[in-house]
Motif scaffolding. Structure first.
Motif: not given
Length: 192
Positions: A39-44, A46-53, A121-134
């Motif tokens: 999910x993290x790589x996919x979002x990264x 996708x954001x790159x294709x949209x030109x979103x920093x 809240x707990x999932x978002x607060x504890x997330x490392x994997x997706x946050x590393x990419x964005x």
């Protein structure tokens, strides 16, 4: 935000026929099967294709993708046990749609909604994997900061932070139990 979006999506999926309803329902269910690194790589990408920093907005969107399925699933579980006759009776007695929602529907899904909010809240607060990419070097979540800190430092600071995070999760579970009750949350009879 994931609580409000999850409530709206859960109500839409449960109550209204629309094109793509089954696809949307399966999408929310399949979100649990996708590894967060994928999910993290996919979002990264996708954001790159949209030109979103990387920005707070991209982090927020990534965390919504991660957390909304929790609230949708729990709201759908709560709505499955709701008897629509109470809503129809309220409407038949003259209550307008917002009043029926506020006084009948929302209290009926209150437990699952609160649990979904805590899960999100707990999932978002504890997330490392997706946050590393964005995230960027200027904007980092606590798990990313801990991960970066551990690369260069070996002291008990991270242990103390980890203890606080675990206590936070434990307090959240106790609050859910006290406010809602786990038996009530899943529709079980607490007397049995």
């Amino acid at each position: 935000m994931s609580t409000a979006l999850g409530l709206a999506a859960g109500l839409a999926i449960h109550r209204y026929p629309f094109p793509g309803k089954s696809v949307l329902d399966r999408l929310f269910s399949s979100a649990f099967a996708v590894p967060t690194i994928v999910l993290g790589i996919g979002l990264l990408q996708w954001y790159a294709q949209l030109g979103m920093a990387s920005s707070p907005l991209t982090l927020l969107l990534a965390h919504l993708v991660l957390t909304v399925p929790y609230t949708v699933r729990l709201v759908l579980a709560g709505l499955a046990g709701l008897d629509r006759s109470a809503e129809l009776a309220a409407a038949g007695l003259g209550a307008r749609a917002p009043q029926v929602f506020w006084h009948v529907t929302l209290p009926a899904v209150r437990g699952p909604l609160i649990a979904g909010a805590f899960f999100a809240l707990i999932t978002s607060f504890d997330d490392l994997t997706i946050a590393l990419f964005v995230v960027t070097t200027d904007m980092q979540t606590l798990p990313v900061r801990i991960f970066n800190y551990l690369q260069y430092n070996y002291d008990p600071t991270v242990t103390a932070v980890g203890t606080v995070v675990v206590l936070f999760a434990a307090v959240a579970v106790v609050i859910i139990e006290r406010v809602v009750g786990v038996a009530h949350l899943f529709g079980a009879d607490p007397e049995n």
